[in-house]
Design an enzyme around this catalytic site. Structure first.
Site, short mmCIF file in Angstrom:
data_model
loop_
_atom_site.label_atom_id
_atom_site.label_comp_id
_atom_site.label_asym_id
_atom_site.label_seq_id
_atom_site.Cartn_x
_atom_site.Cartn_y
_atom_site.Cartn_z
CB SER A 290 -10.30 -2.29 6.52
OG SER A 290 -10.94 -1.06 6.32
CG ASP B 286 -20.40 -1.78 8.83
OD1 ASP B 286 -19.23 -1.42 8.69
OD2 ASP B 286 -20.74 -2.67 9.61
CG HIS C 192 -15.51 -2.47 7.24
ND1 HIS C 192 -15.12 -2.83 5.96
CD2 HIS C 192 -14.47 -1.78 7.78
CE1 HIS C 192 -13.90 -2.38 5.73
NE2 HIS C 192 -13.47 -1.74 6.82
#
Length: 324
Positions: free
Chosen positions: A176, A269, A303
Site C-alpha cells: 500500500s 476498497d 486491498h
C-alpha cells in the site's frame, strides 16, 4: 506472456518480459565490516534508545534521531543461520502500509515466509501516514521519513550487520503506502536497490485529478498536525520527483514485481484498490513502451497484503541479489 502463478489458482496473471536479470549499474561493492550483530551501536545520526536481541531471528531497535520527533523503531529479521554461518547476506527492506508500523509484516507471518531463506529483512517505522517523504511542512516537529530511511537507517544497517553494502545487495518492497514508498525510493535513489516489489502500491500520483496526491495530503495531515506531505497548493517539483510514472527510465536494469487486486469487497476498497490497479496498469504500459521488463499480477480481491505472492517474490528477490 501469460503464465500460471502456483500459489493461487484464482489469480489472473500477466508476466511481461519475465524477471529482469540484467546486470545493473549502481553503487560499488563495499562490504560491511560488522562481524556480529550484537556489536550494534550508535551512528549516522541514530542513537539506540531501546533494543531487543533475545529472539534468535527477530531483533528490535528504537532510535533517537533529529529527523523524527519521536522514537521510530525497526525490526531486523535475520536468516536462520546468521549467528553460526559467518556469511554476508543481501538485504530486503520492507515498508509498511498506512496506519501500520514496524511489526506489520511480523503479524503477517514474515518469519515463516522467510524461514530458511538467505536474506536479512529490515522493517522500519514509516509513520502512520508518513508517505515515505520529507513533508513540505510539519506542525508537530520533524517527520523526515525519507532522510531517516535513506541517509541514516540504510548505512546503520550496513555498518552493524553482515550485509552486502551495495546496489546488488539490496532490494526494497512494501504494501500500500509502503508499495508506493518502495517504487519512489527505487527511482529517486537509483544506486541503492536492484529489485523493487510493490504490493497494492500506487504507481501514478496525478491520474484522476491527482487523487493519490489528494489522499496523501489528507491522510498525512493526521500525522503532521494539519500540515501536508506535498503542500497546498502542491509542490509540483516534489510530486514529479516522487511519481513512478514520471520516472520510468529510473527503473531500467532493475527487477520489478507488482501485484494489485481486481475485485474490491468493501466500501473502502472501492476508493482504494481500483485506483491502485489503474495506476499500476498505466505504469506497466509505460514500462512496456520503454522496453523495461517486469513481473506483474492481478489477483481477485481488494486491498490487502498477499502473502501467497510474497512466497514466490522472495525467491525472485534472492535470485536477483548477490548470494550469501
Amino acid at each position: 506472456m501469460v503464465s500460471e502463478y502456483s500459489p493461487s489458482r484464482r489469480s489472473l496473471l500477466k508476466a511481461a518480459s519475465g524477471l529482469s536479470a540484467a546486470v545493473a549499474l549502481g553503487a560499488g561493492g563495499v562490504l560491511a565490516t560488522a562481524s556480529a550483530a550484537h556489536a550494534v551501536g550508535d551512528g549516522f545520526g541514530l542513537r539506540v534508545a531501546e533494543r531487543g536481541e533475545n529472539d534468535p531471528r527477530m531483533w528490535y531497535y528504537r532510535f533517537e534521531t533529529a529527523e523524527i520527533g519521536w522514537k521510530p523503531a525497526v525490526n531486523v529479521l535475520l536468516p536462520d543461520d546468521y549467528h553460526t554461518s559467518g556469511r554476508t547476506y543481501p538485504v530486503l527492506y520492507m515498508l509498511h502500509g498506512g496506519g501500520g508500523d514496524f511489526i506489520e509484516f511480523d503479524r503477517a507471518g514474515i518469519r515463516e515466509l522467510t524461514a530458511g531463506k538467505p536474506i536479512i529483512v529490515v522493517m522500519p517505522d514509516g509513520g502512520k501516514t508518513g508517505w515515505y517523504s520529507n513533508p513540505v511542512r510539519s506542525n508537530v516537529g520533524p517527520r523526515n521519513w525519507e532522510n531517516f530511511h535513506i541517509n541514516q537507517l540504510i548505512p546503520w544497517i550496513d555498518a552493524n550487520f553482515r550485509t552486502f553494502a551495495e546496489y546488488d545487495g539490496r532490494a526494497i518492497g512494501g504494501f500500500s503506502m509502503g508499495g508506493f514508498g518502495a517504487l519512489k525510493y527505487t527511482a529517486k535513489y537509483y544506486g541503492h536497490f536492484a529489485s523493487v516489489s510493490s504490493y497494492s502500491g500506487p504507481a501514478s500520483l496525478r491520474r484522476d485529478g491527482g487523487l493519490v496526491v489528494h489522499w496523501a495530503n489528507t491522510t498525512s495531515a493526521l500525522d503532521l498536525g494539519g500540515a501536508t506531505v506535498y503542500g497546498v497548493p502542491w509542490d509540483q517539483r516534489r510530486v514529479s520527483a516522487d511519481n513512478p510514472v514520471e520516472r520510468v527510465e529510473s527503473y531500467r536494469n532493475k527487477r520489478i514485481f507488482m501485484v494489485a487486486g481486481t475485485a474490491p469487497k468493501t466500501a473502502f476498497d472501492w476508493l482504494n484498490e481500483p485506483e491502485v490497479l489503474a495506476g499500476q496498469r498505466e505504469f506497466r504500459g509505460l514500462l512496456d513502451r520503454a522496453g523495461i521488463p517486469y513481473e506483474a499480477y492481478e489477483d481477485g480481491g481488494g486491498h490487502f497484503f498477499r502473502t501467497e505472492f510474497f512466497r514466490g517474490d522472495i525467491d525472485g528477490i534472492i535470485g536477483r541479489l548477490r548470494k550469501a
